[in-house]
Structure formats: structure tokens, C-alpha cells
Design a protein around this motif. Sequence first.
Motif, PDB file in Angstrom:
ATOM      1  N   ASP A  81       0.835  -1.203   0.000  1.00 24.14           N
ATOM      2  CA  ASP A  81       0.000   0.000   0.000  1.00 24.14           C
ATOM      3  C   ASP A  81       0.870   1.254   0.000  1.00 24.14           C
ATOM      4  N   VAL A  82       1.852   1.287   0.904  1.00 25.76           N
ATOM      5  CA  VAL A  82       2.724   2.461   1.027  1.00 25.76           C
ATOM      6  C   VAL A  82       4.172   1.999   1.098  1.00 25.76           C
TER       7      VAL A  82
ATOM      8  N   LEU B  53       1.432   4.053  10.098  1.00 27.49           N
ATOM      9  CA  LEU B  53       0.662   3.266   9.138  1.00 27.49           C
ATOM     10  C   LEU B  53       0.417   1.847   9.643  1.00 27.49           C
TER      11      LEU B  53
ATOM     12  N   VAL C 294      -2.225  -0.744   7.849  1.00 26.14           N
ATOM     13  CA  VAL C 294      -1.840  -0.522   6.454  1.00 26.14           C
ATOM     14  C   VAL C 294      -0.644  -1.408   6.114  1.00 26.14           C
TER      15      VAL C 294
ATOM     16  N   ASP D 238      -3.067   3.551 -11.043  1.00 26.41           N
ATOM     17  CA  ASP D 238      -3.513   3.246  -9.684  1.00 26.41           C
ATOM     18  C   ASP D 238      -2.426   3.468  -8.630  1.00 26.41           C
ATOM     19  N   GLY D 239      -1.369   4.207  -8.978  1.00 24.77           N
ATOM     20  CA  GLY D 239      -0.335   4.441  -7.988  1.00 24.77           C
ATOM     21  C   GLY D 239       1.013   4.728  -8.604  1.00 24.77           C
TER      22      GLY D 239
ATOM     23  N   ARG E 222       0.579   1.997  -3.786  1.00 22.39           N
ATOM     24  CA  ARG E 222      -0.443   3.037  -3.952  1.00 22.39           C
ATOM     25  C   ARG E 222       0.192   4.410  -3.742  1.00 22.39           C
TER      26      ARG E 222
ATOM     27  N   PRO F  82       0.915  10.669  -6.068  1.00 20.54           N
ATOM     28  CA  PRO F  82       1.001   9.621  -5.049  1.00 20.54           C
ATOM     29  C   PRO F  82       2.266   9.708  -4.189  1.00 20.54           C
TER      30      PRO F  82
ATOM     31  N   LEU G  68      -2.475   9.283   5.098  1.00 20.01           N
ATOM     32  CA  LEU G  68      -2.467   8.142   4.176  1.00 20.01           C
ATOM     33  C   LEU G  68      -3.382   7.025   4.669  1.00 20.01           C
ATOM     34  N   ALA G  69      -3.327   6.724   5.956  1.00 19.71           N
ATOM     35  CA  ALA G  69      -4.181   5.669   6.501  1.00 19.71           C
ATOM     36  C   ALA G  69      -5.652   6.028   6.337  1.00 19.71           C
TER      37      ALA G  69
ATOM     38  N   LEU H 277      -6.556   5.565   2.616  1.00 20.13           N
ATOM     39  CA  LEU H 277      -6.634   4.136   2.277  1.00 20.13           C
ATOM     40  C   LEU H 277      -7.847   3.465   2.916  1.00 20.13           C
TER      41      LEU H 277
ATOM     42  N   ASP I 153      -9.248  12.061  -0.985  1.00 16.82           N
ATOM     43  CA  ASP I 153      -7.866  12.285  -1.402  1.00 16.82           C
ATOM     44  C   ASP I 153      -7.353  13.649  -0.942  1.00 16.82           C
TER      45      ASP I 153
END
Length: 400
Positions: A7-8, A24, A29, A137-138, A151, A273, A306-307, A310, A315
Motif C-alpha cells: 500500500d505504502v 501506518l 496498512v 492506480d499508484g 499506492r 502519489p 495516508l491511513a 486508504l 484524497d
Amino acid sequence: MLPQRTDVLVVGAGPTGLATALTLARRGVDVTVVDQQEQPPLTSRAAVVHAYTLEVLDRIDAAAPLVAQGVRAPRFSVRDRDRVLLAVPFHRLPTRFPYALLISQAVTEAVLTERLADLGVRVRRPCRLTGLTRTPDGIVAETDGGDVRARFVVGADGLHSAVRERSGIGFAGPAAVESFVLADVRVRSALPRDEAALFLARPGPLVWAPLPDGVVRLVAAVPTAPAQPDVAYLQTLLDERGPARRPDRVTEVLWGSRFRVHHRIADTFRSGPVLLAGDAGHVHSPAGGQGMNLGICDAVAAGTALADVLAGGPDGLLDAYAARQRPMAEDVLSFAAGLTRLATLPPAGRPVRDVLLRVLGALPPVRHRIALRLSGLSHREPGPVAPVARSNVAGLGAAG
């Protein structure tokens, strides 16, 4: 081996990167942390964690183990040799942590790394970022350990940030560079062992900060710093800038180094991103001990945003992160530069400076405002201090 997807992706495993990842991971995450160094450094230049940073760290369950290992300094002084020009008390600050915590950055990193490990996250090293390619998508991060699809990517990789450079984010600032020497020493000294001091001297400022186990951290601006400062060099610095009537005597150098500082700030802390945090987004003089502290505050703010995104949040939370943290960085850069200018005034201006500081220091409201600024609490968002679990803060309220 690196995962193919996450994810990150957090690039950089200093305090900023570790705090981002911990924020995170505590939210569930999927986070991957990489660092280009084979081993974490055992020595480091940051030596103070301020009150607001401790509040931020407490949100991710990392304040209590730090407080248990550090020296609590309930005040900070600005001096000209033997004269105290300004004494800034922290014990009346509106916080559960009414002190500056004096502790090596290496210990801070070790605590954050241990907390991450408890959540099953380890730092992948050595791993160097070589490229970033955006996707619908990222982003795809190219590394010497393979490609990782993420992401989001957080650049916490310092002054020479590969994330910032690969993202095309500008990093503006004056061309001038400051040179500093730093060392951990043992000294015979009459100075208080629960108080950090900034000595203002014509050659440049000298920071004197007691650490655990009787160690003292010295940081001084110098024209040309030696790669490995020895007892004689550091004694000369103290003789020309430190106490005069009862001078310090350096008995041992445990570790010493040098570093150069630019004053720069990134054009933006977000580009699609990609988010920037810590020295990847802002670098400045160590005067006031603000650098690592601001980086940790960036980290928890970025990790939280970010968490939330997600988890289905808007956004725009990421834009809000950039919009809040960048002005904070500008404020800290201005503050640190001002402290440096105070120290290096020409001889003709020093008497006026000294009188002004002593007059201002006699006014409790002014002392309180300076304490709020140094502690970082001036950046706290309005509202009550959030409650924390009793197990985290038992015994932490006393000011040393």
C-alpha cells in the motif's frame, strides 16, 4: 526479498521514515520500509525531543520508552560565556511532557524500529531507489532489489532525497552552506546536567546538551570542521565560546563528526502519489534542535492522512497534509536562521542584543511564548490535549 506490491512504500529509515511506517502499521496498512544503508547508524546528530514531538510520538505508543531512557531538561538557557541572557522554563507548558527530552537520535531510531518489529514490519536494507514511474492506480518504485508497486510513496530519505529528485519536486534555498562540528564527550563542568544551553559567541553558536550516562553533546558552527574532532580541538571550542570563570574540561571524546547544512525547502510536500517528509522536504540549521522534531511531526501527520485515505477518506486529506506541514517548515527555517543570526552578530551589536535578551527574559509572558516556540507546542492544533492510556504516562509528568 522485497514484496511486489504494498500500500505504502516508505523510502528512508531514519526517525521520519520509521515514525511514518509505525503510524501506518498501527492502522493496519500494508507498509514497506527500505533504506540504502546496510546498517542503521549507531551515531547521529539530533539529541533533543521536544514536548510537542513527545505528544505526537505518544499517539503511536513511542513516547514512554523514550522518556524512560532520556534526560528531562525542564529549562533551556541562552548564554554569553558566564552570563545567562535568557532562561526559558518548560515546567509550566500546557502538556504532559513539560521538558525537553535529551536523548541520542540513535536511541530514538532503536525505539521506533522495535515498535515496528512488534507489528511485524522490518526495514529492508540495503535497498536503493533508482526510479519512480506513475501508473493509473499508484506508482512503480524501481530499486536495486526489484520493482515494487505501491499506492503511495513517502520520501523520508533526507537532504539528497532520491524520491524528491525522481518526482521532479524543486528544492529551493540560498547557495550558502553552514559547517558544523558535533561530538559526544565527557567533561568536567559546573553547568547544570538537566539543562541544555546555547552559547552565543562571535565565532558562532555552541550548543551544550547533557545526555544520559554523563555524556555531553556539543554542536558548534565552525568555518571548517575536522572529520574527527579530538580533545584538543573541542577544548579550544569550549575555551573560546563556553564558560570562562569555571571552564569546562574535556576528558574524553566518545564520538565526533562534521556535517554541512543547507537552508532549503521543497516546492511542495505532495506530488500525486508521492509525499515528502523530514529532511527530504526541509533542511536548516540545528539551532533550537528543531530538525528531527519537525520530521517526526511530518511523519505522523503523513501516516495518519495516508491511513485515512486508504480507509476510504477523501484524497484531499493528502493535500491538507502538504498545506499544513510546509508552512510549519517555513516557520522553523525562519526560527533557526534567527537564532544563528543572534549568535553571530558583529561586536558592535552584541551589547544591545544581550540587554534586549535579558529584558525580554525578565517578562514571564515572553518567556512562555519562547518556550511554546522551542517546544513546538506553538504548532499544536487548537483543542484540548488528547487523553492517553494511564500505562503510557504514569510518572512522566514531572519535569526531571
